[in-house]
Scaffold this active site. Structure first.
Site, PDB file in Angstrom:
ATOM      1  N   LYS B 160     -17.008  35.834   1.610  1.00 30.28           N
ATOM      2  CA  LYS B 160     -16.941  37.148   2.241  1.00 30.28           C
ATOM      3  C   LYS B 160     -18.178  37.277   3.127  1.00 30.28           C
ATOM      4  O   LYS B 160     -19.318  37.257   2.643  1.00 30.28           O
ATOM      5  CB  LYS B 160     -16.908  38.239   1.167  1.00 30.28           C
ATOM      6  CG  LYS B 160     -16.572  39.629   1.704  1.00 30.28           C
ATOM      7  CD  LYS B 160     -17.834  40.431   1.871  1.00 30.28           C
ATOM      8  CE  LYS B 160     -17.608  41.807   2.468  1.00 30.28           C
ATOM      9  NZ  LYS B 160     -18.898  42.387   2.901  1.00 30.28           N
ATOM     10  N   GLU B 239     -26.225  37.656  -8.922  1.00 28.06           N
ATOM     11  CA  GLU B 239     -27.685  37.603  -8.902  1.00 28.06           C
ATOM     12  C   GLU B 239     -28.122  38.874  -8.195  1.00 28.06           C
ATOM     13  O   GLU B 239     -27.912  39.022  -6.998  1.00 28.06           O
ATOM     14  CB  GLU B 239     -28.122  36.325  -8.186  1.00 28.06           C
ATOM     15  CG  GLU B 239     -29.592  36.039  -8.261  1.00 28.06           C
ATOM     16  CD  GLU B 239     -30.322  36.613  -7.072  1.00 28.06           C
ATOM     17  OE1 GLU B 239     -30.658  37.819  -7.105  1.00 28.06           O
ATOM     18  OE2 GLU B 239     -30.557  35.855  -6.123  1.00 28.06           O
ATOM     19  N   CYS B 275     -35.364  38.922  -3.214  1.00 32.60           N
ATOM     20  CA  CYS B 275     -35.035  39.275  -4.594  1.00 32.60           C
ATOM     21  C   CYS B 275     -36.172  38.872  -5.524  1.00 32.60           C
ATOM     22  O   CYS B 275     -36.246  39.344  -6.658  1.00 32.60           O
ATOM     23  CB  CYS B 275     -33.722  38.645  -5.035  1.00 32.60           C
ATOM     24  SG  CYS B 275     -33.647  36.898  -4.709  1.00 32.60           S
TER      25      CYS B 275
END
Lengths: 499, 499
Positions: B160, B239, B275
């Site tokens: 996607k 994640e 992150c």
């Protein structure tokens, strides 16, 4: 609230135990949590010694344990004598797997120029909640696969005792506590709770880091849903089981009479109360499979006793549902109406009725099978696609020479199950390095894991990477000197343990 | 419905693409599913060649790709030049890991007397849906870690595309399709969809066997919930990231000025859109950490540009929420009000306010950090227990000689994170055998896996055991002759690949 076990042969009460109270569970959780660091820091060889201590005690007390188990399960001395010895062997196996140390996956990237110095090692998760099964009071009981694998991996264990064998559960818990204590394991490394509410409390407790369950789909999914509502969701490893198919090729159907006899032996084992019970046979048109299986069942003439009144009721209800879904009864050997008895039955259905959503595709736990005949390989392959994924499958094919059907069937089955058996039966799963007891949803909640065999430890660890950490601060198993002598990967190169 | 990307420097529109329609998604799913068997049956070396072909094309077209990415992300040529090369290297690494073959975990129990002949091998799951992240247009983009690891493991991939870099996504998808085709990969082994509805359709599709996601907690949890409502639940590897702590010991705080400068360098990297961004510093009382970090930030004087208008808004909203939860602003460098700009800020709070449930413990994605001072090791350890588990943590300790605080802190941090760094910063995670990029819930949905490093392949396979299966019917990688020359365990003994 109390938990009561019964004699399946008569339905009379055997033993009653009070449910563990909320505050008692809190206390057990606190003790498990307090022991977690010491259980984790024990060397793999120490944990092997703890497990050997449990196995020794189990063998020493085998006669007494089997007597209790036989009264509460009705499974018979012969089966239970074997099961207790098998359980002691599997407990030692998990200890050996821990000591071998591959499960730690020690990986050292020692830092070539310009790269990070990274050391990766599997660390125990912490306290694990174990829900044992009714059908294997030893192999999947209080000291069964999940308990042993979790302890081997360095996690304290809290078991929820199965009510069906509550007296045995208490005896096993006492045995484990004594054996662990004598072997020097920390207080708190093992505990047991009684009652459904106590079990749910474990799954909700912040101290618990993973759940291992073996049992029904409804029970496993309930625990999985409870965990998914936690603030911190944890892995729930639920081994639930579905219908395990047996596929017979044209070339495999040459001696259908012998095959039928062996099939009956497999699906009536333990009154059909195996998660690996073959529940569906797909045989070639004209093989007369259903009639031959029915005839073999009549010859054996079993009088199945179920483990609980609930299971006995489910078998009867399952037969009603399967007939309602289009199955025809070929033979049904009557319920003897004593204790937790239930019928054994062979049903037959058109292969076209194996459509998605049909009750025919769902498990009937107990000595009940469905037989369907196929007219072509294409029809057979299409039917297989509709089955629920399962723990195991059997392919009965030519024993000599080529079998043109076999390769495609093996391929299809391997996409849907955790274990494929050729020319054998799925019941019985040996505990070894190569075992895989698992499968895609809904046979389990997690397709990547196993609850039997060496890899069962992997469920209870998680990898941690240590970057630029001085060697003396690393967990010993990951240090450069390799004090526990474990296999590892250093700078990308896999190296077995030195001798 | 369309997907539109913008220039973060100006807020003007860059590119628009139509969302993939429901029937187009169905067609892509059918093609992925049809290719799955051939992708699985390709040899690991063939899959390595496919991945090398993609990496080669990416390097060859690096200038063009970087130009597109820079317009859509505002991350700057220097960063993106490095990122595209790093991505090509990681793609080749996953190919090498596949060819090395350890990920197959081939295990052969060849059947000593009285035991079952069992061969266990990891098999690809099937089509995987990948949701890339906004913050690394290459490293975690259309051809990022998840795509490469899934292809390496033998699974077709449907990505996607991230709307934030929709033009780049299309260019990367074209590149991959050409490169895969030229290298002989089956048609259908890679596809891409655009738009949220198309993404949801992937997660619900029966053909999809696993989902890999990198991004926000809300996005990851939404996909996880959708999967949990499927008839056949599949693994969702999300994640998501939380607050990565930096813990400074007394002995580690000797040069707080330099430390503050390095910390600022780490948390402003990529405008704090990592992150692994360190979001919380815990420093000793009297170290004056907050003032020094603020001063270093003022010296650097960044003008952060965020990837999307949404992220820019979240940074501003996050600052409001953090102050509402009790944080005090030490410095906030003003929003320049051009494009997707946002402030960089250093906040301070009492360590006692780090209590469970507080907004102070939740991530503020962007160049925002919170600094707290501790008075004692006990207070520090207690505060750490309250933090959300995270992907990474740093421990800044004595660089020479003993540090009495360090061992207990390292132990505590290793229980809560996927990677601990000593005397370094968590930003940047190299792709190697020893990497672990993961962590307990809610930093990820599954504590046992990694989305960077060799073990990333493990997410996309599941073990299957073959019992008494004739050797020629086994997948080649598991056959006795070891045609792919992979490491394996035979009768319990681990054996590296022969040279």
């Amino acid at each position: 609230m109390t938990a009561t076990s019964f004699d399946p042969r008569t339905g009379t009460q055997i033993s009653t135990a009070p449910a563990t109270s909320e505050s008692e569970v809190r206390d057990l959780l606190k003790r498990a949590s307090a022991s977690a660091e010491r259980v984790a820091q024990a060397t793999p060889a120490q944990r092997r010694d703890w497990l050997y201590s449990i196995a020794d005690a189990m063998e020493f007390q085998a006669d007494e344990l089997v007597a209790i188990a036989d009264r509460e399960t009705g499974l018979g001395r012969a089966r239970l004598d074997g099961e207790v010895l098998r359980t002691a062997a599997q407990i030692r196996f998990y200890g050996d797997v821990a000591a071998e140390g591959s499960y730690l996956s020690v990986t050292r990237d020692e830092g070539a120029a310009g790269t990070d110095r990274l050391v990766r090692v599997n660390r125990p998760l912490g306290p694990v909640a174990v829900f044992g099964a009714s059908n294997f009071p030893f192999v999947f009981g209080v000291l069964g696969h999940d308990t042993s694998a979790a302890l081997a991996a360095g996690c304290p264990v809290l078991v929820k005792a199965h009510t069906a064998h509550i007296a045995l559960s208490h005896r096993l818990a006492e045995l484990a506590q004594t054996a662990l204590s004598e072997a020097g394991a920390p207080e708190g490394s093992f505990g047991m709770v009684v009652g459904r509410a106590a079990g749910v409390q474990l799954v909700k407790a912040p101290e618990v880091t993973a759940v291992a369950f073996t049992g029904s789909q409804s029970g496993g999914l309930a625990l999985w849903r409870i965990s998914n509502e936690r603030d911190r969701v944890i892995p729930v490893y639920a081994e639930m089981g579905t219908v395990n198919p047996v596929v017979v090729t044209e070339a495999g159907a040459t001696d259908m009479q012998q095959l039928a006899k062996d099939f009956v032996g497999s699906f009536t084992l333990g009154s059909g109360q195996y998660c690996t019970k073959p529940g569906l046979m797909l045989a070639p048109f004209g093989s007369d499979a259903a009639a031959r299986v029915a005839s073999a069942l009549e010859t054996l003439d079993p009088r199945p006793l179920m483990l609980t009144e609930g299971i006995a009721g489910s078998v009867k209800q399952g037969l009603v549902e399967l007939r309602h879904a289009g199955a025809r009864t070929v033979v049904e050997l009557g319920d003897v109406n004593v204790g937790w008895s239930a019928p054994a039955a062979v049903l037959q259905a058109d292969i076209s009725s194996l459509s998605p959503g049909s009750r025919l595709l769902e498990e009937c736990f107990g000595p009940v099978v469905l037989v369907c005949e196929y007219s072509s390989q294409d029809e057979l392959l299409a039917a297989l696609t509709n089955l629920q994924p399962s723990l195991a499958a059997s392919l009965i094919a030519a024993t000599e020479g080529a079998d043109p059907q076999a390769p495609a069937l093996l391929q299809r089955l391997s996409e849907q199950v955790g274990r494929v058996v050729v020319n054998g039966w799925p019941t019985g799963a040996s505990c070894s390095w190569g075992q895989q007891h698992g499968g895609p949803w809904p046979s389990t909640s997690n397709p990547g894991v196993t609850s039997i065999g060496a890899a069962a430890l992997n469920r209870f660890v998680r990898p941690v990477a240590f970057q630029d950490v001085p060697d003396e601060w690393l967990p010993p198993e990951a240090q450069q000197t390799n004090p526990y002598n474990v296999p590892r990967r250093v700078n990308g190169i896999l190296t077995p343990a030195p001798n």
